[in-house]
Scaffold this active site. Structure first.
Site, PDB file in Angstrom:
ATOM      1  N   GLY A 171       7.391 -16.407   2.639  1.00 31.73           N
ATOM      2  CA  GLY A 171       6.579 -17.232   1.758  1.00 31.73           C
ATOM      3  C   GLY A 171       5.329 -16.504   1.300  1.00 31.73           C
ATOM      4  N   GLY A 172       4.220 -17.227   1.251  1.00 34.30           N
ATOM      5  CA  GLY A 172       2.958 -16.645   0.798  1.00 34.30           C
ATOM      6  C   GLY A 172       2.485 -15.506   1.665  1.00 34.30           C
ATOM      7  N   GLY A 405      10.713  14.690 -22.834  1.00 35.39           N
ATOM      8  CA  GLY A 405       9.537  13.923 -22.462  1.00 35.39           C
ATOM      9  C   GLY A 405       9.237  13.972 -20.980  1.00 35.39           C
ATOM     10  CB  ALA A 406      11.381  14.327 -17.981  1.00 36.38           C
TER      11      ALA A 406
END
Length: 515
Positions: A171-172, A405-406
Site C-alpha cells: 500500500g502507501g 543518436g546513441a
C-alpha cells in the site's frame, strides 16, 4: 524513592522496551529467517555506536481498546550510529509490535531521525518490515505516511537515502522506499506491492502469490523497483555497508577516497577482451574490472535492463560511478528500461559529486513497435537529459560501436563531457556499415551482378573510411585514441585533473526532465 531506586526503575523500563513484542513474537520472527529490528541495527552499525531516540514513546490512541495495548517504542526503533566510521541515521520497523504497523507516534519517531539527518548532513537508512498503516489510528496513520514522504522528497539529492525491505511492504508504505536512492530486498522474505493477492483476486479474478506479485526477483529483474536481491538479511546489510563506502555523507562533500591498493601505473588488464569481429559479443564487466582498482567494482541493479551496466568502482582509491553498454545482452542497445536505469543512476552520481566513467559500445536504440509505443523517444531522452545536465567530471571511453543518436546520448563530447577517448576498435558513425551501404548504394546494389560480393566490398570501404575513431579525433570529438592498456593510467590522471572542476549552471529553479 532514592536515586538508586529510580535508576533501577529506568533500567527496567528500558529492558522492557528492548523486548519489543515479547519473546514469543521474537521467536516467530526468527522462525521466518528474519532478525528483529534491534538485531538488524546492531548487525548493520559499527559495534557499540548505536544511540537510540524515543525508546520510551508510546501511542496515544484509545480507539478499539488501544489504550490497553501500549508497548514502549511503538513499533519502530530509531537513532543514529556509525558505518565505516561515518554517522548514519537509521529507523527499523519492529514487526513484533503491532506487526510493525505505522501510527501517529511511530511516524513522528521516523520523522525526527530524518530531520536530524538533514540538519547534520548524514545518510538515512530505513529497514522496512511492516504490515502497513495502523488501522486503529485511521487518518493519523495516513497523515504519518505523508509526513515521511515529504521528508523523503526534501532529503532527495541532499543526503543519501537507502531502503531495505525485510518483510512485507504494501500500500502507501511502498512510496517512501520508492523515493529513496537504492532499495535492497531479501529473497523469499521481503515483498513490495500496492495491493495484495487477495484484493487482486477479488477485483480482477487473477490468482497470484506474494512472491510472484512483489518478490525480490520480480522487482530486481522485471519492474526495476529494487536494485539488489540478497540471499539473506545479513548479506543485504553487508552490501548496504559496502554501498555506503562509495558515497559521501551529503551533497556538499566529496565521496570518500580510500588508501589505494592497486598500482595506478599498471596497464589496464583488457587485452583480447574486445573481439575483432564487430558483431561478436563480449562482457563489458571484464573491461570494467581490468580498468578500475582490482576488486572494486560494485554493480547496481545487475538483474534489470542487463543491456546497460551501472555500478560503483574506484580508480586509485577515488570513487567513480560506471555506466556501460553491455554487448552480451541485446548487443548493448539502449531501450526503455536501460534508458531509465541509466538516467536515474547518472542523476544520483551528479547529485552526490561522484565522477562518472562511461564505457560505450552501442549500436543504437532498440527498434520495434513495442519500444515506440512504450515511449522510447521520451524515455531515451531521460538518459540524454541526465548526462547533459550532469556537472560532475564526465569521462567517456568508446570501446567499439558508437552509432547514431546513441553515440550522442552516451556522454559524448557534445554534451560537454570532460574527456572522451576511443580505442582503435571504435566505430563512430551515423549507422553501422551494413545499414549505411544499403541506404547509400541502393541503386548500385540493385544493378550489381553479384550483389553480396559488391555489398561486402562497399561495407569494407565504408568501415575503412568512416567506421573508425579517426574522423572523430580529427574533429576533436574524442580527445585521443588510446591503446586499451593505457586507459587506466589516463583516467587516473584525468580524475586528478578534474578534482577541482567547478560548473555554474543557469539561474533557474530546476529543469523539466521528460518523466
Amino acid at each position: 524513592m532514592t536515586m538508586d531506586e529510580k535508576k533501577e526503575g529506568l533500567r527496567e523500563r528500558k529492558a522492557e522496551a528492548r523486548k519489543g513484542g515479547g519473546e514469543e513474537r521474537i521467536e516467530k520472527q526468527h522462525e521466518k529467517g528474519k532478525m528483529t529490528a534491534r538485531e538488524r541495527i546492531e548487525y548493520f552499525l559499527d559495534d557499540g555506536t548505536f544511540q537510540e531516540f524515543d525508546m520510551l514513546r508510546e501511542h496515544r490512541s484509545t480507539n478499539f481498546d488501544m489504550d490497553e495495548k501500549k508497548v514502549p517504542g511503538d513499533g519502530v526503533v530509531t537513532g543514529y550510529g556509525d558505518v565505516n566510521g561515518e554517522t548514519v541515521f537509521v529507523f527499523a520497523h519492529d514487526f513484533t509490535v503491532f506487526g510493525g504497523s505505522l501510527g501517529e507516534v511511530f511516524a513522528e519517531k521516523v520523522c525526527k531521525v530524518m530531520d536530524r539527518a538533514l540538519e547534520t548532513g548524514a545518510p538515512i537508512i530505513g529497514l522496512n518490515d511492516s504490515a502497513g498503516a495502523r488501522i486503529q489510528e485511521g487518518i493519523d496513520s495516513l497523515a504519518g505516511y505523508a509526513d515521511i514522504f515529504h521528508r523523503n522528497q526534501k532529503a532527495s539529492g541532499v543526503v543519501p537515502q537507502i531502503s531495505a525491505i525485510m518483510g512485507p511492504c504494501a500500500g502507501g508504505a511502498v512510496y517512501s522506499p520508492a523515493i529513496t536512492d537504492f532499495i535492497f530486498m531479501v529473497e523469499e522474505t521481503s515483498h513490495m506491492m500496492i495491493t495484495g493477492p487477495d484484493v487482486i483476486e477479488t477485483v480482477t479474478g487473477e490468482e497470484v502469490t506474494f512472491e510472484e506479485l512483489g518478490g525480490a526477483g520480480v522487482h530486481t529483474a522485471e519492474s526495476g523497483v529494487a536494485d539488489f536481491a540478497s540471499i539473506d538479511e545479513e548479506a543485504a546489510l553487508d552490501d548496504m555497508r559496502r554501498l555506503l563506502s562509495y558515497l559521501p555523507q551529503n551533497n556538499v562533500e566529496d565521496p570518500p577516497r580510500v588508501e589505494p591498493w592497486d598500482d595506478p601505473d599498471r596497464d589496464a588488464d583488457v587485452a583480447g577482451i574486445v573481439p575483432d569481429e564487430p558483431q561478436k559479443p563480449y562482457d563489458i564487466v571484464d573491461v570494467i574490472d581490468g580498468v578500475v582498482d582490482e576488486g572494486s567494482f560494485f554493480e547496481v541493479a545487475e538483474a534489470f535492463a542487463r543491456n546497460l551496466v551501472t555500478g560503483f568502482a574506484r580508480l586509485d582509491g577515488r570513487a567513480v560511478g560506471i555506466v556501460a553498454n553491455q554487448p552480451r545482452f541485446n548487443a548493448g542497445t539502449l531501450d526503455i528500461d536501460s534508458s531509465q536505469k541509466g538516467a536515474r543512476f547518472v542523476r544520483f552520481c551528479d547529485a552526490f559529486n561522484i565522477p562518472i566513467l562511461t564505457l560505450v559500445d552501442v549500436p543504437g536504440f532498440m527498434p520495434g513497435k513495442d519500444q515506440e509505443h512504450g515511449g522510447i523517444i521520451k524515455h531515451g531522452a531521460k538518459l540524454l537529459y541526465a548526462f547533459s545536465e550532469a556537472t560532475v567530471p564526465l569521462m567517456t571511453v568508446i570501446t567499439r560501436k558508437a552509432y547514431g543518436g546513441a553515440y550522442d546520448v552516451m556522454a559524448s563530447k557534445h554534451l560537454e563531457a570532460d574527456v572522451n577517448y576511443a580505442w582503435p576498435t571504435a566505430e563512430i558513425a551515423v549507422m553501422g556499415p551494413k545499414g549505411a551501404v544499403n541506404v547509400l548504394y541502393r541503386e548500385e546494389l540493385a544493378d550489381a551482378d553479384d550483389v553480396e560480393t559488391r555489398r561486402q566490398q562497399l561495407i569494407d570501404e565504408y568501415r575503412d573510411a568512416f567506421a573508425n575513431p579517426y574522423k572523430a579525433a580529427e574533429r576533436g570529438f574524442v580527445d585521443d585514441v588510446l591503446e586499451p592498456e593505457e586507459t587506466r593510467r589516463r583516467l587516473i590522471a584525468d580524475l586528478e585533473m578534474l578534482a577541482s572542476k567547478r560548473t555554474d549552471g543557469p539561474d533557474r529553479k530546476h529543469g523539466n526532465i521528460p518523466l
